[in-house]
Write a protein that holds these residues in place. Sequence first.
Motif, PDB file in Angstrom:
ATOM      1  N   LYS A 129      -7.815  31.529  23.861  1.00 17.31           N
ATOM      2  CA  LYS A 129      -7.622  30.572  24.963  1.00 17.31           C
ATOM      3  C   LYS A 129      -6.383  30.914  25.791  1.00 17.31           C
ATOM      4  CE  LYS A 129     -10.657  27.039  23.916  1.00 17.31           C
ATOM      5  NZ  LYS A 129     -10.849  26.960  22.440  1.00 17.31           N
ATOM      6  N   LYS A 130      -5.320  31.379  25.107  1.00 20.44           N
ATOM      7  CA  LYS A 130      -4.083  31.679  25.829  1.00 20.44           C
ATOM      8  C   LYS A 130      -4.301  32.908  26.718  1.00 20.44           C
ATOM      9  CE  LYS A 130       0.878  32.392  24.939  1.00 20.44           C
ATOM     10  NZ  LYS A 130       1.300  33.409  25.888  1.00 20.44           N
ATOM     11  N   LEU A 168      -7.280  41.134  15.508  1.00 18.19           N
ATOM     12  CA  LEU A 168      -7.458  40.096  16.525  1.00 18.19           C
ATOM     13  C   LEU A 168      -8.940  39.783  16.713  1.00 18.19           C
ATOM     14  CD1 LEU A 168      -6.014  38.457  18.701  1.00 18.19           C
ATOM     15  CD2 LEU A 168      -6.266  40.399  20.249  1.00 18.19           C
ATOM     16  N   GLY A 169      -9.212  38.556  16.977  1.00 13.76           N
ATOM     17  CA  GLY A 169     -10.590  38.119  17.208  1.00 13.76           C
ATOM     18  C   GLY A 169     -10.938  37.036  16.227  1.00 13.76           C
ATOM     19  N   GLY A 170     -12.153  36.622  16.259  1.00 15.62           N
ATOM     20  CA  GLY A 170     -12.560  35.550  15.368  1.00 15.62           C
ATOM     21  C   GLY A 170     -14.051  35.436  15.405  1.00 15.62           C
ATOM     22  N   LYS A 218       0.989  33.706  17.931  1.00 20.76           N
ATOM     23  CA  LYS A 218       0.365  33.223  16.693  1.00 20.76           C
ATOM     24  C   LYS A 218       0.200  34.406  15.753  1.00 20.76           C
ATOM     25  CE  LYS A 218      -4.497  33.960  17.498  1.00 20.76           C
ATOM     26  NZ  LYS A 218      -5.845  33.428  17.436  1.00 20.76           N
ATOM     27  N   PRO A 219       0.217  34.115  14.431  1.00 19.54           N
ATOM     28  CA  PRO A 219       0.120  35.231  13.495  1.00 19.54           C
ATOM     29  C   PRO A 219      -1.263  35.869  13.525  1.00 19.54           C
ATOM     30  CG  PRO A 219       0.185  33.110  12.335  1.00 19.54           C
ATOM     31  CD  PRO A 219       0.406  32.814  13.775  1.00 19.54           C
ATOM     32  N   PRO A 265     -12.686  33.818  31.466  1.00 17.30           N
ATOM     33  CA  PRO A 265     -11.508  33.927  32.358  1.00 17.30           C
ATOM     34  C   PRO A 265     -10.489  34.951  31.856  1.00 17.30           C
ATOM     35  CG  PRO A 265     -12.052  31.612  31.914  1.00 17.30           C
ATOM     36  CD  PRO A 265     -12.924  32.429  31.024  1.00 17.30           C
ATOM     37  N   GLN A 266     -10.400  35.094  30.524  1.00 18.21           N
ATOM     38  CA  GLN A 266      -9.420  36.033  29.955  1.00 18.21           C
ATOM     39  C   GLN A 266      -9.643  37.448  30.485  1.00 18.21           C
ATOM     40  OE1 GLN A 266      -6.399  36.880  28.493  1.00 18.21           O
ATOM     41  NE2 GLN A 266      -6.830  35.644  26.663  1.00 18.21           N
TER      42      GLN A 266
END
Lengths: 318, 318
Positions: B28-29, B243-245, B292-293, B63-64
């Motif tokens: 989101k950031k 990174l990712g999810g 964030k970690p 948007p990212q």
Amino acid sequence: MSKDASPRSDKWVDIIEVGTRDGLQIEKKLIPAAEKIAILDAMIASGIRLIEVTSFVSPKAVPQLADAAEVLAGIARRDDTYLMALVPNVRGADRAAETSLDGGVLLCSASETHNRKNLNRSIGESIDGFAAIAERLREAGIDRLGAVATAFGCPFEGEIDQANMFRIVRAYAELGVKHLTLGDTTGMATPANVRATVRALKAEFPGLDLCLHLHNTRGVGLANVIVGLEEGVRRFDASVGGLGGCPFAAGATGNICTEDLVYLLQESGYETGIDLCKSIDVALRMERALEKPLVGQVMRAGPRLTLHAADAVPTAAG
Amino acid sequence: MSKDASPRSDKWVDIIEVGTRDGLQIEKKLIPAAEKIAILDAMIASGIRLIEVTSFVSPKAVPQLADAAEVLAGIARRDDTYLMALVPNVRGADRAAETSLDGGVLLCSASETHNRKNLNRSIGESIDGFAAIAERLREAGIDRLGAVATAFGCPFEGEIDQANMFRIVRAYAELGVKHLTLGDTTGMATPANVRATVRALKAEFPGLDLCLHLHNTRGVGLANVIVGLEEGVRRFDASVGGLGGCPFAAGATGNICTEDLVYLLQESGYETGIDLCKSIDVALRMERALEKPLVGQVMRAGPRLTLHAADAVPTAAG
């Protein structure tokens, strides 16, 4: 292991749950014995047969495990339940002898520095001390099992001298030990050194049942399991929810995670006798007990064929 | 890949960094383009040659990644740098054509439901649309690469129909595509289905360079890498810091982690051309950018032979 009733098909893999020992020993939050017992009972209900429940270390050194005897006494065993504990010295053996323990694990590091730091003696002194511990366990009717810590590398010394490991294993073999655990104490095992070490030990000590105690400190724990399986290893330690940690790396994970290992094995055509969903429930219970998120992945994502409604969540390409 | 100058020894493995695409797309950031460019430059300085930088999806949908062209224009390339991006439709190809992109990745899911949800069309419609996207890329001098999403299972449908995958891959092959990525979109790849799928595709399409895009959603990402290597795969996607999810599992991890993969390969005797320590620095920088970690393990624990003073931290047996 005398009560080890593992079906011995080539596709059977023993998982030894070590969460309440290797996992909890570094946790500051003390879990009441009753809660540990409830969690251990739930592990057994999930199909776990082999558990390294605790350690007979000095209660002063590891207050979390001061309740070793109480916890062992409280577990509701099934006929095939086999309970193990670390027994680092004769004092520990004396305490273990008062319990219904099935197997006591003798321990020595393959690294001089680590052994001094962990057990406050040299490798030679540890080896010389094995007989007295083993004798005390034998008198109490407890099986003698062996473990080598820092078997794949030492956080102080780096590479270990394989001659040290062989000295320790030979001492175990001379005491009639059948079960040998190779401890990847701080996550330095790699596919290459797992393969080489297992091959070397199998060549020299063909009668030993090898168990790999892998940590996921550098993310390659389950990759090392694949290599272990390829080399014929059929016994692995694992920790509920991936509980545990590495004292040298804040935020690094500890043992390989029980449910993730069950998932990997199940999806690879191996049998463990463990119900994945029940295993996830145990991890969630441990998480609640510790009041912090654990690092297990399958406990978040669910089994592989967990399906979602197509309108559940927006996706993005990829 | 036209600028693909990989030394082709059997021990060479290509890592394609996808963190700024597959990793950031669910964050989101919003990361400013200048920071993305600085991170991408640091990746290149660490030895990364192949990068899936972004996606030419609708800026409204993601948007990212609206800054795709700006980011591509800002990267300080080396001679061997090869920049890729997802190009899901002709509009995306039009935008890509205005950039210095090296390779455009066409995409279709092996699952009808996932393809409809992700790209808003059927598999047949996606296949019918490949030619126009490919032609637009060809005119612009951009290589055409192919990807199959949900190649190892679909979160909506469960097991996929392998016939769908073959239809998609045949369509790519007919367009002259040489590089095929198999996307484990939501972490449903297992040692068994990785082995079976790679074997089936190699038998049917021996000329394709296979790349595995694995997620670590269920903890077995690097175990699947081991199997891929055994089956001859020498190209893997990975994401900085892991990174990712996974949109279906809060807390589940995303792509396999670049530094952990570099570590695994290096310790297994493979070459990647990537400097592990610099790679860790990139992950730490991404962590600062996202505030964030990240889940990478080697970024916490350091390289394998990171030594510690014996009086640094108390240990406990095991």
